[in-house]
Design an enzyme around this catalytic site. Structure first.
Site, PDB file in Angstrom:
ATOM      1  N   GLU A   1       7.032 -21.495   8.653  1.00 29.66           N
ATOM      2  CA  GLU A   1       7.252 -20.555   9.743  1.00 29.66           C
ATOM      3  C   GLU A   1       8.205 -21.106  10.809  1.00 29.66           C
ATOM      4  OE1 GLU A   1       4.045 -20.658  13.143  1.00 29.66           O
ATOM      5  OE2 GLU A   1       3.026 -20.396  11.223  1.00 29.66           O
TER       6      GLU A   1
ATOM      7  N   GLU B   1       0.805  -1.225   0.000  1.00 28.13           N
ATOM      8  CA  GLU B   1       0.000   0.000   0.000  1.00 28.13           C
ATOM      9  C   GLU B   1       0.836   1.272   0.000  1.00 28.13           C
ATOM     10  OE1 GLU B   1      -2.674  -0.509   3.304  1.00 28.13           O
ATOM     11  OE2 GLU B   1      -4.197  -1.416   2.022  1.00 28.13           O
TER      12      GLU B   1
END
Length: 297
Positions: free
Chosen positions: A114, A83
């Site tokens: 992860e 963004e």
């Protein structure tokens, strides 16, 4: 601390019977829990401010904002990075989101990704991490190995490291220069950290990245001035920004924008200081292009 003992994994007494609530009760209960998020984030104001100041210094030297995380935390980092590009007109390589398991993990969980510290190190090595970079490690539980590995490698490289967790005394916090820990309490749905914890992380990222952009002069007053007028809609928006911040007529704003080669900040300086194009450019050069610093004397 074992996973089962983490704050983010506890059952919430207020929602023990959410499965039998009416829809309106369910909505009100979740909303009541969400109201705790801003309070928890507020306890970290000093650390967030420090993160902004330190990150802004490095960013101004050419450093990059690099987000690392897994699952929801990783996706929020990717979102913040993505963004910034259209919002502030920065180059895509200046804000990068890394998620454990790669781009595919944005949509489908990647088994075991992860849990690998080495994977994060490899991902950062591929970016040629340097001492001017800023690495933001996100983990609601505060213990994700991928994030710990990335923060350790970043520290060894000399990059600024910032951790963002939703538990007190987080593991990742011990591996970062600045540890931000917004403890939002047990989730409405046990362990669903995309809820309050995710909201807290998003709020913190909003503040850090917006603060860094403000420090770079991307904002004048409270207006985004690095708009890139590449079509008629954006040219109109740019003219309105110039009009509202300078008081110039719409036509004058349009003419000055054209003279400034569609550089909104430059046009604003020209009008606010009554300077020529070259004079305004010189003023901006003395302040590294920061319009606010030129005008807020």
């Amino acid at each position: 601390m074992e996973i089962k003992n983490l704050t983010t994994e506890q059952r919430n007494p207020a929602t023990m019977h959410i499965d039998s609530m009416s829809t309106i009760e369910m909505v009100k209960t979740i909303n009541q829990e969400d109201q705790k998020v801003a309070v928890a984030v507020g306890t970290q104001d000093d650390k967030i401010a420090r993160a902004i100041d330190e990150a802004a210094k490095r960013y101004s030297k050419g450093g990059r904002l690099i987000y690392i995380g897994a699952g929801t935390s990783g996706r929020l980092g990717v979102l913040d990075a993505a963004e910034l590009v259209p919002t502030y007109g920065i180059k895509p390589e200046r804000a990068i989101g890394l998620i454990a398991g790669g781009k595919g993990a944005m949509y489908v969980a990647v088994e075991g990704a992860e849990d690998s510290q080495d994977l994060a190190k490899r991902d950062l090595k591929d970016l040629k991490l340097n001492k001017n970079d800023i690495v933001l490690g996100l983990a609601a539980s505060g213990r994700t190995p991928y994030v710990i590995g990335g923060l350790d490698y970043a520290k060894a490289t000399g990059a600024l490291t910032i951790s963002i967790a939703c538990v007190k005394d987080s593991k990742i916090g011990h591996h970062a220069d600045i540890a931000i820990e917004a403890v939002v309490g047990p989730e409405a749905i046990t362990g669903s950290t995309r809820m309050k914890a995710g909201t807290a992380q998003k709020m913190i990222l909003n503040m850090i990245s917006t603060g860094v952009m403000i420090k770079q002069g991307k904002i004048y007053e409270n207006v985004m001035i690095d708009v890139k007028p590449t079509n008629s809609k954006l040219i109109d928006r740019a003219c309105r920004i110039i009009h509202t911040t300078t008081g110039a007529s719409t036509q004058k704003a349009k003419d000055t924008l054209k003279e400034a080669n569609n550089d909104v900040g430059l046009a604003i300086v020209m009008l606010k200081t009554n300077c020529s194009l070259n004079q305004a450019k010189s003023l901006l050069e003395t302040k590294n292009g920061n319009v606010a610093e030129v005008l807020n004397k």
